[in-house]
Design a protein around this motif. Structure first.
Motif, PDB file in Angstrom:
ATOM      1  N   THR A 135       0.829  -1.214   0.000  1.00 13.84           N
ATOM      2  CA  THR A 135       0.000   0.000   0.000  1.00 13.84           C
ATOM      3  C   THR A 135       0.855   1.252   0.000  1.00 13.84           C
ATOM      4  N   ALA A 136       2.066   1.177   0.575  1.00  7.29           N
ATOM      5  CA  ALA A 136       2.974   2.333   0.528  1.00  7.29           C
ATOM      6  C   ALA A 136       3.417   2.592  -0.901  1.00  7.29           C
ATOM      7  N   ARG A 137       3.744   1.534  -1.629  1.00  6.24           N
ATOM      8  CA  ARG A 137       4.165   1.691  -3.027  1.00  6.24           C
ATOM      9  C   ARG A 137       3.047   2.256  -3.880  1.00  6.24           C
ATOM     10  N   ALA A 138       1.806   1.888  -3.541  1.00  4.50           N
ATOM     11  CA  ALA A 138       0.649   2.378  -4.299  1.00  4.50           C
ATOM     12  C   ALA A 138       0.197   3.755  -3.832  1.00  4.50           C
ATOM     13  N   ALA A 139       0.843   4.290  -2.776  1.00  3.04           N
ATOM     14  CA  ALA A 139       0.470   5.586  -2.193  1.00  3.04           C
ATOM     15  C   ALA A 139      -1.007   5.607  -1.790  1.00  3.04           C
ATOM     16  N   ASP A 140      -1.487   4.466  -1.325  1.00  2.00           N
ATOM     17  CA  ASP A 140      -2.876   4.333  -0.859  1.00  2.00           C
ATOM     18  C   ASP A 140      -2.882   4.599   0.647  1.00  2.00           C
ATOM     19  N   LEU A 141      -2.950   5.876   1.035  1.00  2.00           N
ATOM     20  CA  LEU A 141      -2.795   6.250   2.436  1.00  2.00           C
ATOM     21  C   LEU A 141      -3.926   5.728   3.321  1.00  2.00           C
ATOM     22  N   GLU A 142      -5.136   5.652   2.779  1.00  2.00           N
ATOM     23  CA  GLU A 142      -6.263   5.191   3.580  1.00  2.00           C
ATOM     24  C   GLU A 142      -6.078   3.733   4.002  1.00  2.00           C
ATOM     25  N   THR A 143      -5.718   2.882   3.024  1.00  2.84           N
ATOM     26  CA  THR A 143      -5.499   1.470   3.334  1.00  2.84           C
ATOM     27  C   THR A 143      -4.225   1.295   4.145  1.00  2.84           C
ATOM     28  N   PHE A 144      -3.205   2.094   3.822  1.00  6.21           N
ATOM     29  CA  PHE A 144      -1.953   2.037   4.585  1.00  6.21           C
ATOM     30  C   PHE A 144      -2.213   2.340   6.053  1.00  6.21           C
ATOM     31  N   LEU A 145      -3.018   3.360   6.315  1.00  7.42           N
ATOM     32  CA  LEU A 145      -3.328   3.725   7.702  1.00  7.42           C
ATOM     33  C   LEU A 145      -4.006   2.563   8.424  1.00  7.42           C
ATOM     34  N   ARG A 146      -4.958   1.925   7.777  1.00  7.30           N
ATOM     35  CA  ARG A 146      -5.668   0.802   8.392  1.00  7.30           C
ATOM     36  C   ARG A 146      -4.690  -0.321   8.763  1.00  7.30           C
ATOM     37  N   HIS A 147      -3.771  -0.628   7.863  1.00  7.32           N
ATOM     38  CA  HIS A 147      -2.790  -1.680   8.132  1.00  7.32           C
ATOM     39  C   HIS A 147      -1.786  -1.240   9.202  1.00  7.32           C
ATOM     40  N   ASP A 148      -1.420   0.027   9.185  1.00  8.67           N
ATOM     41  CA  ASP A 148      -0.461   0.541  10.170  1.00  8.67           C
ATOM     42  C   ASP A 148      -1.045   0.473  11.583  1.00  8.67           C
ATOM     43  N   ILE A 149      -2.307   0.872  11.706  1.00  8.65           N
ATOM     44  CA  ILE A 149      -2.980   0.781  13.013  1.00  8.65           C
ATOM     45  C   ILE A 149      -3.016  -0.669  13.475  1.00  8.65           C
ATOM     46  N   ALA A 150      -3.365  -1.576  12.570  1.00  6.38           N
ATOM     47  CA  ALA A 150      -3.437  -2.999  12.927  1.00  6.38           C
ATOM     48  C   ALA A 150      -2.067  -3.538  13.325  1.00  6.38           C
ATOM     49  N   PHE A 151      -1.019  -3.096  12.633  1.00  5.87           N
ATOM     50  CA  PHE A 151       0.340  -3.556  12.929  1.00  5.87           C
ATOM     51  C   PHE A 151       0.741  -3.177  14.352  1.00  5.87           C
TER      52      PHE A 151
END
Length: 231
Positions: A135-151
């Protein structure tokens, strides 16, 4: 945490107003006035006040009213309180304070997770590290945030310390606030993604020292970037 319905709408008005000081400490609110001002029933007012009382932001007293309490007594770890404070002038101090909390807790949690994480938690962290990279490579910040919170929540939970685990929503509110208020780069930094992978790999390998250091570098980097942006 989202409060639904009319109580949620009333909270969305009162919470930020109290958090910002627009409704100051010591102010006395009247239930009848709130009913009339916001066009809601007594039941809705009572439910909203009950929630604010649970956050220790107000104290209802019979024949007195609903008194706004000193900030020093608020439940500052409550995700809604964090969100409301981030929405006001208190944002820089709030972000720095929460950044310091993360620095004190998350590296220790990562070290403990390397010792105590279950097989399922190790697999989940590995999968989330891959998702963060994609998601970082795709610059998809919304999905990245969801995964970051889960991590980060998974690391805290995997520590085996119930007090650390309880901070998952608090850290999630911090990460959400950084994104919502445009304090994150448009595309997550590659070094930060690499460090998340290192945390996951170290926890999976049972390497507490490496897990702690990699997480410390993540949080220190986030705090440094925040201080640069806030000035």
């Amino acid at each position: 945490m989202e409060i639904q319905g009319l109580p949620g709408r009333l909270l969305a008005e009162l919470g930020p107003a109290i958090a910002s000081g627009e409704i100051p400490e010591g102010a006395v609110l009247r239930g009848e006035e709130l009913e009339e001002r916001f066009g809601v029933s007594r039941t809705v007012v009572r439910e909203a006040v009950r929630i604010l009382e649970g956050m220790r932001m107000v104290a209802p007293r019979r024949r007195v009213g609903i008194t706004v309490q000193p900030k020093s007594g608020w439940d500052v770890f409550d995700p809604l309180v964090i969100r409301w404070r981030l929405a006001g002038a208190d944002r820089p101090a709030q972000l720095r304070s929460l950044g310091s909390l993360r620095l004190a807790v998350e590296p220790a949690a990562a070290a403990l997770a390397a010792q105590h994480a279950s097989d399922d938690e190790r697999r989940e962290l590995s999968a989330l590290a891959v998702e963060l990279t994609m998601t970082a490579r795709a610059a998809d910040l919304e999905t990245f945030l969801r995964h970051d919170i889960a991590f980060h929540a998974t690391v805290l939970k995997a520590s085996g310390n119930e007090m650390f685990a309880h901070l998952g929503d608090t850290v999630g509110a911090v990460l959400t606030g950084r994104t919502e208020y445009h304090l994150m780069p448009h595309q997550p930094e590659p070094y930060a993604i690499r460090l998340h992978r290192e945390v996951a790999e170290a926890i999976c390998a049972g390497d507490a020292g490496h897990a702690e250091q990699a997480m410390r570098t993540i949080v220190e980097g986030a705090l440094k970037e925040l201080n640069q942006q806030l000035g």
